[in-house]
Design a protein around this motif. Sequence first.
Motif, short mmCIF file in Angstrom:
data_model
loop_
_atom_site.label_atom_id
_atom_site.label_comp_id
_atom_site.label_asym_id
_atom_site.label_seq_id
_atom_site.Cartn_x
_atom_site.Cartn_y
_atom_site.Cartn_z
N SER A 51 0.87 -1.18 0.00
CA SER A 51 0.00 0.00 0.00
C SER A 51 0.90 1.22 0.00
O SER A 51 1.85 1.31 0.78
CB SER A 51 -0.91 0.02 1.23
N ILE A 52 0.60 2.16 -0.89
CA ILE A 52 1.45 3.34 -1.05
C ILE A 52 0.60 4.60 -1.14
O ILE A 52 -0.59 4.54 -1.40
CB ILE A 52 2.32 3.24 -2.32
N SER A 53 1.26 5.73 -0.97
CA SER A 53 0.62 7.01 -1.21
C SER A 53 0.57 7.23 -2.72
O SER A 53 1.56 6.98 -3.42
CB SER A 53 1.44 8.12 -0.55
N ILE A 54 -0.56 7.66 -3.23
CA ILE A 54 -0.75 7.82 -4.67
C ILE A 54 0.31 8.74 -5.28
O ILE A 54 0.78 8.50 -6.39
CB ILE A 54 -2.17 8.33 -4.99
N ASN A 55 0.69 9.78 -4.57
CA ASN A 55 1.65 10.74 -5.15
C ASN A 55 3.06 10.16 -5.27
O ASN A 55 3.93 10.79 -5.86
CB ASN A 55 1.67 12.05 -4.37
N LEU A 56 3.30 8.96 -4.73
CA LEU A 56 4.61 8.32 -4.87
C LEU A 56 4.66 7.32 -6.02
O LEU A 56 5.72 6.78 -6.32
CB LEU A 56 5.00 7.61 -3.56
#
Length: 82
Positions: free
Chosen positions: A33-38
């Motif tokens: 799971s990641i931050s979309i901006n990354l």
Amino acid sequence: MVLYSRTFKNGLTPLYCRLSLHGQQKRFSTGISISINLWLQDKQRVKGNTPIAISANARIKDILNKIIYRSAICQDTRGIYY
């Protein structure tokens, strides 16, 4: 593949892998799971040199290598897919 519609309350988005063969698609979770901006869509990688990005990119590479390996096995068995 990032599913924008499935963003969690903490702002992270699950990362999925999508495979296509003979017009059929299968999708499975990578467990990342990641931050979309990354997310770098064109490179299919997580941006940055943070421990999270390095770990996620290593996991993505591991999954890709397993897919390539399985594909080679399937081709060696004359088109018999497992």
